[in-house]
Write a protein that holds these residues in place. Structure first.
Motif, PDB file in Angstrom:
ATOM      1  N   GLN A 268      19.031 -18.403 -11.763  1.00  0.00           N
ATOM      2  CA  GLN A 268      19.926 -19.483 -11.364  1.00  0.00           C
ATOM      3  C   GLN A 268      19.755 -20.699 -12.270  1.00  0.00           C
ATOM      4  O   GLN A 268      20.722 -21.389 -12.598  1.00  0.00           O
ATOM      5  CB  GLN A 268      19.656 -19.880  -9.906  1.00  0.00           C
TER       6      GLN A 268
ATOM      7  N   ASN B  79      22.639 -22.157 -15.814  1.00  0.00           N
ATOM      8  CA  ASN B  79      23.273 -23.451 -16.035  1.00  0.00           C
ATOM      9  C   ASN B  79      23.542 -23.751 -17.501  1.00  0.00           C
ATOM     10  O   ASN B  79      24.218 -24.736 -17.818  1.00  0.00           O
ATOM     11  CB  ASN B  79      22.415 -24.564 -15.426  1.00  0.00           C
TER      12      ASN B  79
ATOM     13  N   CYS C   5      21.947 -28.834 -10.403  1.00  0.00           N
ATOM     14  CA  CYS C   5      21.817 -27.405 -10.099  1.00  0.00           C
ATOM     15  C   CYS C   5      20.399 -26.917 -10.345  1.00  0.00           C
ATOM     16  O   CYS C   5      19.855 -26.120  -9.576  1.00  0.00           O
ATOM     17  CB  CYS C   5      22.801 -26.606 -10.949  1.00  0.00           C
TER      18      CYS C   5
ATOM     19  N   GLN D 100      17.468 -25.567  -7.405  1.00  0.00           N
ATOM     20  CA  GLN D 100      16.912 -24.219  -7.435  1.00  0.00           C
ATOM     21  C   GLN D 100      15.407 -24.189  -7.690  1.00  0.00           C
ATOM     22  O   GLN D 100      14.804 -23.122  -7.678  1.00  0.00           O
ATOM     23  CB  GLN D 100      17.612 -23.390  -8.515  1.00  0.00           C
TER      24      GLN D 100
ATOM     25  N   SER E 264      29.529 -23.695  -9.852  1.00  0.00           N
ATOM     26  CA  SER E 264      28.276 -24.429  -9.661  1.00  0.00           C
ATOM     27  C   SER E 264      28.108 -24.873  -8.207  1.00  0.00           C
ATOM     28  O   SER E 264      27.025 -24.780  -7.635  1.00  0.00           O
ATOM     29  CB  SER E 264      28.240 -25.651 -10.580  1.00  0.00           C
TER      30      SER E 264
ATOM     31  N   LEU F 224      25.250 -23.659  -4.836  1.00  0.00           N
ATOM     32  CA  LEU F 224      24.626 -24.412  -3.750  1.00  0.00           C
ATOM     33  C   LEU F 224      25.047 -23.852  -2.390  1.00  0.00           C
ATOM     34  O   LEU F 224      24.246 -23.779  -1.461  1.00  0.00           O
ATOM     35  CB  LEU F 224      25.011 -25.888  -3.859  1.00  0.00           C
TER      36      LEU F 224
ATOM     37  N   VAL G  39      24.722 -33.055  -7.631  1.00  0.00           N
ATOM     38  CA  VAL G  39      25.923 -32.270  -7.902  1.00  0.00           C
ATOM     39  C   VAL G  39      27.158 -32.951  -7.316  1.00  0.00           C
ATOM     40  O   VAL G  39      28.218 -32.998  -7.948  1.00  0.00           O
ATOM     41  CB  VAL G  39      25.778 -30.841  -7.340  1.00  0.00           C
TER      42      VAL G  39
END
Length: 319
Positions: free
Chosen positions: A119, A123, A156, A160, A276, A280, A305
């Motif tokens: 994850q 990005n 992001c 994570q 993105s 979440l 975000v």
């Protein structure tokens, strides 16, 4: 009356963009969950190449079904007819081949990284899309939008992070390399596809999708012959399939169609933000399905975000 008519058209376009973007967000958020569920004892018992082929075949069939309905209601026109020139069709093999490689890497990367690491590395796609969007489509992004991109990556990644593990970023070189390649392939294929789709705005999106997915089927069939021919011949095309596998294929197909709609009626930047936010949303759904623990890092990342999405919308208004 003209102003009122223009306002109605703008409202209709905004509604269409909102629907396809929301659909993409929901489909993408459930995609990761279905992939995890499709595994048995930590591995894929089904052939990944056959699954990808069925995804392309289903997308092609759905596009053709939509065209059939249009032909029945509106008749065949220059913009919705399948017959075309080689010059128009010849551009589709490039994104089809790129998506094939990217989709296969999506499964193999888990040999080198765990889910949180994937994850985070995923990005890279955000930045690559922004850069390629500027280079290929010649569209300048405002300073606010670039700042929003950076915040999105930070948000992001923060969301994570796992404070209970010291191995989240300790990814082997092969994992980093595959993640970077995936980001470049996904970014280039996405922006290139958007350029193709918008080159002829009046062209029906289902026709454009049909030809893209036809080449996708051809390349995935070649992948089956090269990689899984013996397994398919000995065990069968659908060996290892389950209900979850079928749902995953359906999800991938609908996600692909939603992506093309976003590119047609919005842009590739919206697609990046949609996926993105979906990342979440996946974490939130995982709380109820897998007992996922919402950490402080997740809440901080979600906030960043949200700010990024707001800044991006402001940046678009200022352009």
């Amino acid at each position: 009356m003209i102003a009122l008519g223009g306002s109605t058209v703008d409202r209709s376009k905004w509604k269409r963009k909102s629907i396809v973007t929301l659909a993409l967000t929901v489909l993408t958020s459930s995609q990761a969950i279905l992939i995890v569920w499709s595994k048995r004892a930590g591995k894929y018992e089904y052939s990944v190449t056959t699954a990808n082929f069925l995804v392309e075949a289903l997308k092609c069939a759905l596009s053709l079904a939509a065209l059939t309905r249009i032909w029945r209601n509106e008749g065949v026109t220059e913009d919705n007819r399948l017959s075309t020139s080689w010059d128009e069709v010849s551009v589709y093999p490039i994104p089809a081949a790129l998506y094939l490689i990217k989709n296969l890497l999506q499964y193999y990367i888990f040999a080198y990284v765990d889910a949180p690491g994937y994850q985070i590395l995923k990005n890279f796609n955000i930045i690559s899309t922004g850069v390629l969007y500027r280079i290929i489509l010649k569209k300048k992004l405002s300073e606010i939008q670039w700042a929003a991109f950076i915040l999105l990556c930070a948000g992001c990644t923060t969301a994570q992070l796992n404070s209970n593990s010291d191995r989240v970023l300790q990814t082997p070189f092969e994992g980093w390399l595959m993640a970077i390649i995936m980001a470049l392939l996904s970014g280039f294929a996405g922006v290139y596809t958007e350029a193709i789709i918008k080159k002829r705005p009046s062209r029906n999106i289902n026709v454009q999708n049909f030809w893209l997915y036809v080449f996708g089927m051809v390349f995935n069939a070649m992948a089956i012959l090269v990689q899984d021919f013996d397994a398919v011949m000995n065990k069968g095309f659908f060996h290892g399939y389950s209900l979850i596998t079928v749902l995953m294929i359906l999800n991938h197909a609908l996600s692909g169609l939603a992506v093309s709609m976003v590119m047609k009626y919005a842009d590739n930047i919206v697609k990046v933000y949609s996926t993105s936010v979906a990342m979440l949303l996946t974490a939130v759904v995982s709380v109820f399905l897998f007992g996922f623990h919402l950490s402080l890092a997740f809440f901080l990342g979600s906030t960043v975000v949200s700010i990024s999405v707001y800044l991006h919308s402001i940046g678009k208004l200022q352009r």
